[in-house]
Design a protein around this motif. Structure first.
Motif, PDB file in Angstrom:
ATOM      1  N   ILE A 113      72.301  83.496  14.989  1.00  0.00           N
ATOM      2  CA  ILE A 113      73.319  82.487  15.276  1.00  0.00           C
ATOM      3  C   ILE A 113      73.406  81.485  14.134  1.00  0.00           C
ATOM      4  CG2 ILE A 113      73.948  80.582  16.829  1.00  0.00           C
ATOM      5  CD1 ILE A 113      72.733  82.135  19.124  1.00  0.00           C
ATOM      6  N   GLU A 114      74.621  81.291  13.637  1.00  0.00           N
ATOM      7  CA  GLU A 114      74.930  80.271  12.642  1.00  0.00           C
ATOM      8  C   GLU A 114      76.185  79.541  13.088  1.00  0.00           C
ATOM      9  OE1 GLU A 114      73.804  81.821   8.348  1.00  0.00           O
ATOM     10  OE2 GLU A 114      74.957  83.352   9.409  1.00  0.00           O
ATOM     11  N   VAL A 115      76.331  78.294  12.710  1.00  0.00           N
ATOM     12  CA  VAL A 115      77.515  77.525  13.087  1.00  0.00           C
ATOM     13  C   VAL A 115      78.143  76.854  11.870  1.00  0.00           C
ATOM     14  CG1 VAL A 115      78.403  75.547  14.405  1.00  0.00           C
ATOM     15  CG2 VAL A 115      76.785  77.138  15.469  1.00  0.00           C
ATOM     16  N   GLN A 158      63.707  70.964  15.523  1.00  0.00           N
ATOM     17  CA  GLN A 158      63.086  70.233  16.633  1.00  0.00           C
ATOM     18  C   GLN A 158      64.074  69.357  17.382  1.00  0.00           C
ATOM     19  OE1 GLN A 158      59.372  68.304  15.626  1.00  0.00           O
ATOM     20  NE2 GLN A 158      58.816  69.910  14.185  1.00  0.00           N
ATOM     21  N   ILE A 159      64.851  68.600  16.657  1.00  0.00           N
ATOM     22  CA  ILE A 159      65.771  67.658  17.315  1.00  0.00           C
ATOM     23  C   ILE A 159      66.902  68.409  18.005  1.00  0.00           C
ATOM     24  CG2 ILE A 159      67.502  65.866  16.830  1.00  0.00           C
ATOM     25  CD1 ILE A 159      65.461  64.695  14.847  1.00  0.00           C
ATOM     26  N   GLY A 160      67.412  69.457  17.382  1.00  0.00           N
ATOM     27  CA  GLY A 160      68.461  70.257  18.009  1.00  0.00           C
ATOM     28  C   GLY A 160      67.982  70.926  19.278  1.00  0.00           C
ATOM     29  N   ALA A 161      66.752  71.452  19.252  1.00  0.00           N
ATOM     30  CA  ALA A 161      66.215  72.140  20.425  1.00  0.00           C
ATOM     31  C   ALA A 161      66.037  71.177  21.598  1.00  0.00           C
ATOM     32  CB  ALA A 161      64.889  72.809  20.079  1.00  0.00           C
ATOM     33  N   VAL A 162      65.507  69.995  21.333  1.00  0.00           N
ATOM     34  CA  VAL A 162      65.286  69.025  22.406  1.00  0.00           C
ATOM     35  C   VAL A 162      66.617  68.471  22.918  1.00  0.00           C
ATOM     36  CG1 VAL A 162      64.228  66.809  22.996  1.00  0.00           C
ATOM     37  CG2 VAL A 162      62.983  68.444  21.576  1.00  0.00           C
ATOM     38  N   PHE A 163      67.573  68.300  22.028  1.00  0.00           N
ATOM     39  CA  PHE A 163      68.903  67.833  22.445  1.00  0.00           C
ATOM     40  C   PHE A 163      69.516  68.779  23.482  1.00  0.00           C
ATOM     41  CE2 PHE A 163      73.535  67.802  21.950  1.00  0.00           C
ATOM     42  CZ  PHE A 163      73.831  66.458  22.103  1.00  0.00           C
ATOM     43  N   ALA A 164      69.206  70.064  23.365  1.00  0.00           N
ATOM     44  CA  ALA A 164      69.785  71.060  24.270  1.00  0.00           C
ATOM     45  C   ALA A 164      69.211  70.996  25.679  1.00  0.00           C
ATOM     46  CB  ALA A 164      69.571  72.462  23.689  1.00  0.00           C
ATOM     47  N   VAL A 171      68.013  82.336  14.734  1.00  0.00           N
ATOM     48  CA  VAL A 171      68.974  81.266  14.479  1.00  0.00           C
ATOM     49  C   VAL A 171      68.638  80.592  13.161  1.00  0.00           C
ATOM     50  CG1 VAL A 171      67.597  79.624  15.842  1.00  0.00           C
ATOM     51  CG2 VAL A 171      70.015  79.153  15.445  1.00  0.00           C
ATOM     52  N   ASP A 172      69.657  80.112  12.476  1.00  0.00           N
ATOM     53  CA  ASP A 172      69.469  79.324  11.257  1.00  0.00           C
ATOM     54  C   ASP A 172      68.806  78.011  11.665  1.00  0.00           C
ATOM     55  OD1 ASP A 172      69.663  77.672   9.022  1.00  0.00           O
ATOM     56  OD2 ASP A 172      71.704  78.260   8.521  1.00  0.00           O
ATOM     57  N   GLY A 173      67.533  77.874  11.352  1.00  0.00           N
ATOM     58  CA  GLY A 173      66.775  76.722  11.807  1.00  0.00           C
ATOM     59  C   GLY A 173      67.082  75.428  11.089  1.00  0.00           C
ATOM     60  N   ASN A 174      67.859  75.473  10.012  1.00  0.00           N
ATOM     61  CA  ASN A 174      68.259  74.262   9.299  1.00  0.00           C
ATOM     62  C   ASN A 174      69.694  73.859   9.628  1.00  0.00           C
ATOM     63  OD1 ASN A 174      65.761  74.417   8.183  1.00  0.00           O
ATOM     64  ND2 ASN A 174      66.418  74.467   6.055  1.00  0.00           N
ATOM     65  N   ASP A 175      70.286  74.549  10.578  1.00  0.00           N
ATOM     66  CA  ASP A 175      71.637  74.275  11.059  1.00  0.00           C
ATOM     67  C   ASP A 175      71.499  73.705  12.465  1.00  0.00           C
ATOM     68  OD1 ASP A 175      74.162  74.397  12.234  1.00  0.00           O
ATOM     69  OD2 ASP A 175      74.662  76.345  11.380  1.00  0.00           O
ATOM     70  N   ILE A 176      71.562  72.390  12.597  1.00  0.00           N
ATOM     71  CA  ILE A 176      71.278  71.753  13.886  1.00  0.00           C
ATOM     72  C   ILE A 176      72.267  72.169  14.963  1.00  0.00           C
ATOM     73  CG2 ILE A 176      72.595  69.630  13.375  1.00  0.00           C
ATOM     74  CD1 ILE A 176      70.277  68.121  14.857  1.00  0.00           C
ATOM     75  N   LEU A 177      73.509  72.434  14.591  1.00  0.00           N
ATOM     76  CA  LEU A 177      74.499  72.864  15.581  1.00  0.00           C
ATOM     77  C   LEU A 177      74.198  74.270  16.086  1.00  0.00           C
ATOM     78  CD1 LEU A 177      77.776  71.461  13.954  1.00  0.00           C
ATOM     79  CD2 LEU A 177      76.193  70.355  15.548  1.00  0.00           C
ATOM     80  N   ALA A 178      73.726  75.139  15.194  1.00  0.00           N
ATOM     81  CA  ALA A 178      73.338  76.493  15.606  1.00  0.00           C
ATOM     82  C   ALA A 178      72.129  76.455  16.525  1.00  0.00           C
ATOM     83  CB  ALA A 178      73.055  77.341  14.369  1.00  0.00           C
ATOM     84  N   ILE A 179      71.189  75.555  16.222  1.00  0.00           N
ATOM     85  CA  ILE A 179      70.011  75.402  17.079  1.00  0.00           C
ATOM     86  C   ILE A 179      70.425  75.003  18.487  1.00  0.00           C
ATOM     87  CG2 ILE A 179      67.990  73.946  17.514  1.00  0.00           C
ATOM     88  CD1 ILE A 179      67.368  75.954  15.429  1.00  0.00           C
ATOM     89  N   ILE A 180      71.302  74.005  18.590  1.00  0.00           N
ATOM     90  CA  ILE A 180      71.752  73.542  19.906  1.00  0.00           C
ATOM     91  C   ILE A 180      72.417  74.683  20.667  1.00  0.00           C
ATOM     92  CG2 ILE A 180      73.342  71.986  21.103  1.00  0.00           C
ATOM     93  CD1 ILE A 180      72.879  70.012  18.736  1.00  0.00           C
TER      94      ILE A 180
END
Length: 353
Positions: free
Chosen positions: A13-15, A71-77, A219-228
């Motif tokens: 997943i990439e965004v 980390q921040i994207g995952a917790v935001f979800a 998932v692209d781990g440096n793409d916060i939107l993809a992480i979410i």
């Protein structure tokens, strides 16, 4: 005669860099800016903690620089009633979950009181041993299924733990018992000095899920939107008793810990290449390209530094934990022998004084 009966196919997943980018209706406009502010605070926290370790205020520290988006994207979800199981590099995750900055510093300074009240934000304490947190993630998820709960648990771990038996046992039990678990592997390319390609012959870590009958996504781990996006989809499945393994491709830009020297096993060219993929830098440029950047964000770095400095000073001014705390929280009812040891140690300290 050999016949190929299976070939792993893993979705990535990439965004932000995707050609078919959508409008992300799952994120409100102000939430973009909130995410950036949290990432900046996490970066400044990391820099301050590193500085404090060099001054002797912290004995050792595990930097998360370069992994803020993951980390921040995952917790935001997450939803408020979902649970978090951290390993030892999740300071950014704690920040996003709402743990006070001074308490996070306090824990890094060696005071367990920094982890008090984490249950109020549905978060377990830090687990230092590599891989054991996967078992905690599995156990919580299995309990949720058994109780008929509709929430889920997000467990953080690293690529190094995928070589541990605990990781495989956790995935197997979660699959068999329909655990509400999302195993979030931050693949930062190295288990201390061991590169990922020397840990496993698998093309991806995500495909390890297939052996246990659960979903695996990369998932692209440096793409916060993809992480979410990836973690929200994984949590939706997990809440229905379908555990998921998520592999976030990222990179730690600093040493494994302040006791490590990564120049002994990584060359400058590799590090410089990943610096160009710095999640904070990428998200800043994305917000500018999308017309979401503001003067407030431009000036927020100074504000973030101020907040972090104040929190660090507050942590250093806190009283040291009392001697009793070494003993009082080991058992629900302290056994006599431990009471005797406590009294003996108190007398020893009084003599030394």
């Amino acid at each position: 005669m050999r016949e190929e009966v299976f070939s792993a196919s893993i979705q990535k997943i990439e965004v932000m860099d995707a050609d078919d980018e959508d409008d992300h209706p799952w994120i409100e406009e102000e939430e973009y800016r909130k995410l950036y502010r949290k990432m900046m605070i996490a970066r400044k926290f990391d820099e301050k903690a590193f500085s404090l370790q060099r001054r002797g205020e912290i004995s050792t520290y595990a930097p998360h620089k370069g992994q803020e988006a993951a980390q921040i994207g995952a917790v935001f979800a997450l939803e408020d009633d979902d649970w978090i199981v951290p390993s030892f590099r999740e300071s950014a995750a704690f920040i996003m979950r709402g743990a006070p900055l001074d308490k996070i510093f306090q824990r890094w300074m060696g005071d367990a009181n920094g982890q008090k009240d984490l249950s109020e934000i549905n978060t377990l304490p830090v687990a230092i041993p590599v891989g054991t947190q996967n078992l905690h993630t599995a156990g919580l998820g299995m309990a949720m299924e058994k109780r008929g709960d509709e929430n889920a648990v997000l467990g953080f771990t690293g690529d190094g733990s995928t070589s541990e038996g605990d990781f495989h046992e956790a995935l197997n039990f979660s699959g068999v018992f329909n655990g509400h678990s999302v195993f979030f592997v931050q693949n930062n390319q190295y288990a201390i000095s061991m590169p990922r390609e020397k840990q496993t012959k698998s093309d991806t870590l995500a495909q390890k899920a297939i052996a246990y009958g659960i979903d695996g996504i990369q998932v692209d781990g440096n793409d916060i939107l993809a992480i979410i996006k990836a973690v929200r989809e994984a949590l939706e499945k997990a809440r229905n008793g379908e555990p998921v393994l998520v592999e976030a491709l990222t990179y730690r830009l600093e040493d494994h810990t302040t006791s490590d020297d990564s120049t002994r096993y990584r060359d400058d060219e590799e590090v410089d290449e990943w610096k160009e993929k710095d999640p904070l830098k990428r998200f800043r440029q994305y917000l500018k390209d999308e017309g979401l950047w503001t003067d407030e964000l431009e000036n927020f770095e100074q504000e973030a530094s101020k907040r972090v400095d104040e929190a660090a000073n507050s942590a250093m001014e806190m009283d040291d934990p009392g001697l009793d705390e070494l003993f009082d929280y080991v058992y629900s009812e302290t056994p006599d022998i431990l009471e005797e040891e406590k009294e003996a140690l108190k007398k020893e300290f009084e003599v030394e004084k």
